[in-house]
Design an enzyme around this catalytic site. Sequence first.
Site, PDB file in Angstrom:
ATOM      1  N   HIS A   1       0.817  -1.211   0.000  1.00  0.00           N
ATOM      2  CA  HIS A   1       0.000   0.000   0.000  1.00  0.00           C
ATOM      3  C   HIS A   1       0.852   1.263   0.000  1.00  0.00           C
ATOM      4  O   HIS A   1       0.381   2.338  -0.364  1.00  0.00           O
ATOM      5  CB  HIS A   1      -0.933  -0.007   1.207  1.00  0.00           C
ATOM      6  CG  HIS A   1      -2.207   0.756   0.987  1.00  0.00           C
ATOM      7  ND1 HIS A   1      -2.296   1.840   0.143  1.00  0.00           N
ATOM      8  CD2 HIS A   1      -3.447   0.594   1.510  1.00  0.00           C
ATOM      9  CE1 HIS A   1      -3.532   2.309   0.164  1.00  0.00           C
ATOM     10  NE2 HIS A   1      -4.244   1.568   0.973  1.00  0.00           N
TER      11      HIS A   1
ATOM     12  N   ASP B   1     -10.150  -9.075 -17.823  1.00  0.00           N
ATOM     13  CA  ASP B   1     -10.203 -10.262 -18.679  1.00  0.00           C
ATOM     14  C   ASP B   1      -8.792 -10.550 -19.191  1.00  0.00           C
ATOM     15  O   ASP B   1      -8.254  -9.818 -20.017  1.00  0.00           O
ATOM     16  CB  ASP B   1     -11.164 -10.003 -19.846  1.00  0.00           C
ATOM     17  CG  ASP B   1     -11.261 -11.182 -20.796  1.00  0.00           C
ATOM     18  OD1 ASP B   1     -10.590 -12.208 -20.557  1.00  0.00           O
ATOM     19  OD2 ASP B   1     -11.995 -11.067 -21.797  1.00  0.00           O
TER      20      ASP B   1
END
Length: 448
Positions: A154, A394
């Site tokens: 992070h 995808d």
Amino acid sequence: MVTLKNSHIVKPAESTPNEIMYLSHCDQLKPITHAPTIYFYKPTKESLENALHILKNALSKALVIFYPLAGRLKWVSGGRVELHCNSTGALLLEAQSELKIDHFGDFRPNLEITKYLLPSVDLSVPPIEEVPLLLAQLTKFACGGFSLGLKVSHVILDGQSALHFVSEWAKIARGEKFTESPYLDRSVLQPKELQLTADLPKSKYSQLDPPSLMVGKSDNLEERNKPTKVTMLKLSEEQINELKKRANYHGSFSSRPCSRFEALCAHIWRCATKVRRHAMEQETICYVSVDFRQRVKPPLPPKYFGNAVMLTPAVAIVGDLISEPFGYAAGKIRESIEFVTNEYVNSYLVRIKNLSDVSPYRHFHTAGCSRGAFLGNPNLVVTSWIGLPLYGADFGWGKEIYMGPATLGYDGKAFFIPSKDGDGSLSIPFCFQLEHLDDFEKYFYEEI
């Protein structure tokens, strides 16, 4: 349950700059721990080997563009870190599971997902210079489906930047060219040396001032160690509109109508406060994540790659929060968000710059972690993914059937996640103390 088949260190496919990259003061305050997300995919004809080969090759190419993710951190003074862009590489694991996707139900964050479907990172053992900033695990299920578990440091980026990376990685995997390069120069977020006058906004800063404690307590150790559980709340578009309608009916919002986000934050805050049964004089804070890319002047460049989100606190007294009309809580949320102006952000960055040690002001994703700030009971932290480009990852075997956070590390943490169907509904994974969870779920739905 899950068998690890292989692991690969994936390095950039081409040479990349070897440099120490500037990290902003906003980056320095983010958790050293890795933010975990999970993607699930329906059964496909792709074999595990083919899928892994596709991911590995595409990742190698993506790391040329997003080369900071192939680097490593190094501790420096004051609890801060440096980002060494040295092409050491990301970690990619392949695993096989005897389970089927149906086993994970509504995909709520849980220990099974965390333990079996995501790479393990133990920051307490190896030197931080040896820990990859990006880790991924591809798991094939008995039904033929896949999951892709990601862990990203992070300190390096926020959700907006992480989604940009995943989108471009997926495009490359599909054989397409990347379309939007990241903006990597974080020096644009160096704070301007403001004269911090009495005219600047005054409010508690999310991590730079102590969070509210339980009345009569000098620390939060007892609350930090109480058992928690994650529930997956669901709200339809009609329910959300009803909350928004109530907030606007009972509130005074002169500049614009109350947003659905403000109404939802107000609702979850009031319900949590009621079931926690605090003293009426108890102070409570609802920390709200605000993306300030467009709030600073000039706005940050498109596709800025780093952290540009801060937590801003809405503060209330319990007696007022539960006795005043619903619009009162929504107004507190509105007020905290509107505080995030160019001056506010810069004064926040200046304050971080002037800290001798940032370590006590970080919070961590790891459940049960005793380090850093604890923002749970009597407080909440709400992160909205409304409006983010969450879906469409995808890699060549179809779009995901679900994506979301893989774990919620502490009490009071909630995410607002829009439906992938575009029907206006929301899923809200919410981590709450186990002793209050049943009552919370009851209030949450009854009071709409």
